[in-house]
Design an enzyme around this catalytic site. Sequence first.
Site, PDB file in Angstrom:
ATOM      1  N   CYS A 121       2.076  -9.585  37.578  1.00  0.00           N
ATOM      2  CA  CYS A 121       3.196  -8.646  37.571  1.00  0.00           C
ATOM      3  C   CYS A 121       3.482  -8.106  38.967  1.00  0.00           C
ATOM      4  O   CYS A 121       4.573  -7.645  39.237  1.00  0.00           O
ATOM      5  CB  CYS A 121       2.920  -7.514  36.597  1.00  0.00           C
ATOM      6  SG  CYS A 121       1.315  -6.777  36.853  1.00  0.00           S
ATOM      7  N   GLY A 173       2.934  -5.765  29.281  1.00  0.00           N
ATOM      8  CA  GLY A 173       3.608  -6.999  28.884  1.00  0.00           C
ATOM      9  C   GLY A 173       5.020  -7.032  29.423  1.00  0.00           C
ATOM     10  O   GLY A 173       5.326  -6.429  30.456  1.00  0.00           O
ATOM     11  N   SER A 174       5.891  -7.710  28.694  1.00  0.00           N
ATOM     12  CA  SER A 174       7.249  -7.939  29.187  1.00  0.00           C
ATOM     13  C   SER A 174       8.149  -6.719  28.938  1.00  0.00           C
ATOM     14  O   SER A 174       7.869  -5.893  28.058  1.00  0.00           O
ATOM     15  CB  SER A 174       7.836  -9.160  28.478  1.00  0.00           C
ATOM     16  OG  SER A 174       7.860  -8.920  27.097  1.00  0.00           O
ATOM     17  N   LYS A 208      -5.477  -5.175  21.064  1.00  0.00           N
ATOM     18  CA  LYS A 208      -4.796  -6.399  20.619  1.00  0.00           C
ATOM     19  C   LYS A 208      -4.616  -7.312  21.812  1.00  0.00           C
ATOM     20  O   LYS A 208      -3.795  -7.078  22.683  1.00  0.00           O
ATOM     21  CB  LYS A 208      -3.424  -6.050  20.010  1.00  0.00           C
ATOM     22  CG  LYS A 208      -3.060  -6.914  18.878  1.00  0.00           C
ATOM     23  CD  LYS A 208      -2.191  -8.120  19.051  1.00  0.00           C
ATOM     24  CE  LYS A 208      -1.165  -8.487  19.976  1.00  0.00           C
ATOM     25  NZ  LYS A 208      -1.264  -9.917  20.357  1.00  0.00           N
ATOM     26  N   GLU A 233      12.193 -11.944  37.033  1.00  0.00           N
ATOM     27  CA  GLU A 233      10.761 -12.215  37.173  1.00  0.00           C
ATOM     28  C   GLU A 233      10.498 -13.660  36.710  1.00  0.00           C
ATOM     29  O   GLU A 233      10.807 -14.018  35.576  1.00  0.00           O
ATOM     30  CB  GLU A 233       9.963 -11.246  36.293  1.00  0.00           C
ATOM     31  CG  GLU A 233       8.469 -11.433  36.449  1.00  0.00           C
ATOM     32  CD  GLU A 233       7.669 -10.453  35.593  1.00  0.00           C
ATOM     33  OE1 GLU A 233       8.007 -10.276  34.415  1.00  0.00           O
ATOM     34  OE2 GLU A 233       6.700  -9.879  36.114  1.00  0.00           O
ATOM     35  N   VAL A 290       9.730  -6.487  25.183  1.00  0.00           N
ATOM     36  CA  VAL A 290       8.763  -6.037  24.167  1.00  0.00           C
ATOM     37  C   VAL A 290       8.391  -4.576  24.433  1.00  0.00           C
ATOM     38  O   VAL A 290       8.319  -3.759  23.507  1.00  0.00           O
ATOM     39  CB  VAL A 290       7.509  -6.946  24.131  1.00  0.00           C
ATOM     40  CG1 VAL A 290       6.463  -6.383  23.177  1.00  0.00           C
ATOM     41  CG2 VAL A 290       7.887  -8.364  23.707  1.00  0.00           C
ATOM     42  N   GLY A 291       8.212  -4.216  25.693  1.00  0.00           N
ATOM     43  CA  GLY A 291       7.893  -2.831  26.045  1.00  0.00           C
ATOM     44  C   GLY A 291       8.974  -1.876  25.566  1.00  0.00           C
ATOM     45  O   GLY A 291       8.689  -0.807  25.010  1.00  0.00           O
TER      46      GLY A 291
END
Length: 475
Positions: free
Chosen positions: A282, A226-227, A173, A378, A230-231
Site C-alpha cells: 500500500c 484492504g481496498s 479474519k 493503485e 470494501v473499506g
Amino acid sequence: MTAKSDGDSRCCHEKAVALGVEHEVLNPATEAVVTSVPEVTAAEAETAVRRAEAAAVVWGGMAPADRARLLRAFAGLVDRDLEQLAQLEVAEAGHPIASARGEAAAARDVLLYYAGTPERLSGRQIPVAGGLDVTFHEPLGVVGVIVPWNFPMPIATWGFAPALAAGNAVLLKPAELTPLTALHLAKLAEEAGLPEGALQVLPGRGSVVGRFLVEHPAVAKICFTGSVPVGQSIMAACARQTKRVTLELGGKSPNIVFADADLEKAAATAPYAVFDNAGQDCCARSRMLVQRSVYDEFMSSFEAAVRGVVVGDPRDEKTEMGPLISAGQRERVRAFVPADAPVAFRGSAPAGAGFWYEPTVLAGSAASMTGLAAWRDEVFGPVVCVVPFEDEAEAIRLANATPYGLSGSIWTRDTGRAIRVSRAVQAGNLSVNSHSSVRYSTPFGGFKQSGLGRELGPDAALAFTEEKNVFIATD
Ligand code: NAD
C-alpha cells in the site's frame, strides 16, 4: 479452524471444496496447492463471537502485569517459530525468504512493544471542584480485525497486538488467499496461555465472514486493512450501529527526487520503494517525480538499478522480488500496461509456472500520463510511472493530485525544502532521503481516501478503548 495438510484424503477434500466450505491455498511461485483451509460457517462464526465475549471478560479483567507477561510469552513463541512462520509466508504469499523472516521478526517485535501497554494505559486526573475526576481507558470488548493478503502476518499483528494489549478479545479474519500465518499465530497465543478465545482466526470469504463480523452487534470495532471500495462499504455498515472503525486503505504514493539529492542513492533505492513485495504494497512509491534538470542522469542510473532487481524463487536468500499473489492479480496488473503504454524499460522475471510479472517502468510528461490508469490508480503490482517536474511547486501539485494520501519519499539535500515539502504533501507517512514507511513505534495511516485513524505507535492501543470519565465527590 485448523488447516488440513496435503496428506488429507483427496476425496473428502474435493467433496468439501465442491460444497464451498474449503479454500485452497496456492503457492504463487509454483501454482501448487499448499493446503486447503476450511471456511468458517455462519454458525461457527456465531460460536466464535460468543467465545470471544467470554474471553473478553476474563482477559480484560486480568491484572495488567499478567496480561503483559502473557503477551511477552506470546512474543517469545513467535520468536521460537520464526522460521516456520517465515516459511509459511513464503509458501502462501510468495514473499522472498529474507523479507518473510523480517516480517516474522516484526510480528514478534510488535507483540513485545505492545506488551508494555497494559501497565502503561493510564488515564488522567483532571482538576475539578468538589471532588476527584479521573479517566479510564476501558476495553471495547470484542474487536474484529480484517486483513488483506499482501502482508498477512505484519498487518494482522498491527491490529491484534494493540487490541489485545488494551484488554479486548480479537476475531481475526485473514484474506482468503493467505490464512496460514494467522492460524499459526492463534495457536501460539493459546500456547502462551492467553485465555481460550482471546485470539481466534476465522478464515473465510470477505462477503460472508468479514460481513458477519461487521454486522454482528457484539463486535464493538472493526479494524480493517484492504481496498478502498470494501473499506467504504464497511464504514457504511459500521455507521448503522455507530460501530468504531479504523481503515487502512490503498495508496498512490510519490517518490520525489530533487536535483540537489544524492542521485546515486535515490536511483539505487527507488526500485525497492515500488517493487518490494512485487509492488503489492500500500506504500509503494508508484509515481516517481524527478526534477527535469537531472531527469536523464537519474533515469540512466534508475534503469541499471531496475535491471539489477533479483526476481525469482522466493526460497532463494538472494531473491529480492517474488511473484504476484494470484493469476487474477497478474491479469489486473497486465491491464495497467496496454500495448501502447509508454514503457521506458523493464526488469526480468522467470517464465513458466508462477504468477510472475517483470518490474516495469513507464515514463512521460505529466500531460501525457493523464489518461493512463497506471498513473492515476493503485496498480498493486510492479509498475511505476516516472514524470519530470520543473520546480518545488509543481512537484507538490503532482504529488497531491490523487485521492490517496498514504506515504511518500522526498529526496533532497536542502533541509528547508525537505521540511517544506514534507509539510505540503498530503500523506500520513513521509520519509526524507529514505523509503521508510512503517515502524511499529511510530503512527501509520492515511490522509484522504487512504484511510481513517492510525495504527502502530505509542497511541494505537487507545483506538481499542473507550475513554471513561469518573467524578468522585469529596463532600
Ligand atoms: P480487499 O479489500 O479485497 O480485502 C481485504 C480483506 O477484506 C480480506 O480479508 C477480504 O476477505 C475482506 N473483505 C472483502 N469483502 C468484504 C466485505 N464485504 N466485508 C468484510 N470484509 C470483506 O483487499 P485485498 O485485495 O485483500 O488487499 C489489497 C488492498 O489492500 C489494496 O488496495 C491495498 O492498498 C490495501 N492495503 C492497505 C494497507 C494499508 O495499511 N493502508 C495495507 C495493505 C493493503
